[in-house]
Scaffold this motif. Structure first.
Motif: not given
Ligand code: UDP
Length: 236
Positions: A57-64
């Motif tokens: 989730x953190x990885x995807x949030x960073x991408x966002x």
């Protein structure tokens, strides 16, 4: 990166320093607590599942475009993170009525709120994490006015990211808790995002796939946590 000194043990995690002054290692445990620490137990493999899920989730949030403390997973249970100064406020975001909101306002669990609600709690075990408002935050110097604006914006953005993210996995995001930290002049998301800190219901059946299984003695905790992780992996 290796663990150096033990810093802190919380209910679900241990924190260690590293050779870098800017980085820490968070070790996710299987220990589970509820009702202000009065109910204690373990959920087998929870630490592994929550580490992997939070990382995803953190990885995807960073991408966002949302900054988090996440650097990388070191192994199944250990995550390398930025060493932040935690702001002692628990930020709860709610989309659907459940848990303490249901009790406090006498609303049926499952009632959809006509807009998301953000609540603040003072992170203080001795006081049992009392609910506070923005004036309390400012009067107690827990955070500044400019920081509060950022925290609120981030909480809303994270909710706007998480709702469709979990919807792809056929899960409803009922509510969740966030913690933020200060790092080099910025406010970034810290702590974890997992079934320990979110209420996640199956979108069709309403089945609870989160820590309420432990809180309410429903059983099948590990299976539910694995189900969420597998659904998220499948939805990527
Ligand atoms: N929550 C959390 N840690 C806390 C309190 C709440 O992660 O110390 C999460 C909880 O899992 C739920 C949301 O915040 O997803 C709202 O919790 P609520 O206020 O309903 O409290 P609870 O039912 O846990 O007493």
């Amino acid at each position: 990166m290796e663990k150096k000194d033990f810093v802190y043990e919380g209910k679900a995690k241990r924190v260690y320093t590293t050779e870098s002054p800017d980085l820490a290692i968070v070790e996710y445990k299987d220990d589970a607590t509820a009702f202000d620490g009065t109910k204690r137990g373990t959920i087998e493999s929870k630490g592994i599942i929550n580490n992997l899920m939070s990382a995803m989730i953190f990885e995807q949030l960073e991408k966002a475009g949302i900054l988090t403390h996440f650097e990388r997973c070191l192994d199944d249970r250990n995550m390398l993170v930025k060493l932040v100064q935690i702001i002692p406020i628990e930020v709860v975001v709610r989309n659907i009525v459940a848990g303490s909101l249901s009790k406090r306002l006498g609303l049926d669990e499952g009632t959809r709120l006509s807009q998301r609600v953000i609540e603040l709690y003072y992170k203080c075990d001795e006081l049992h994490d009392p609910m506070i408002n923005e004036d309390h935050v400012l009067a107690m110097n827990l955070a500044g006015a400019d920081e509060l604006i950022v925290i609120r914006k981030l909480a809303i953005s994270i909710n706007e990211f998480l709702v469709p993210f979990f919807a792809k996995a056929n899960l409803q995001v009922v509510d969740f808790k966030l913690e933020f930290g200060r790092f080099k002049g910025q406010i970034i998301l810290a702590d974890e995002i997992s079934p320990d800190t979110c209420r996640l219901w199956d979108a069709e059946t309403g089945e609870k796939l989160d820590k309420d299984r432990f809180r309410r003695d429903l059983g099948g905790e590990t299976e539910a946590y694995i189900e969420v992780l597998n659904r998220l992996k499948g939805a990527r």
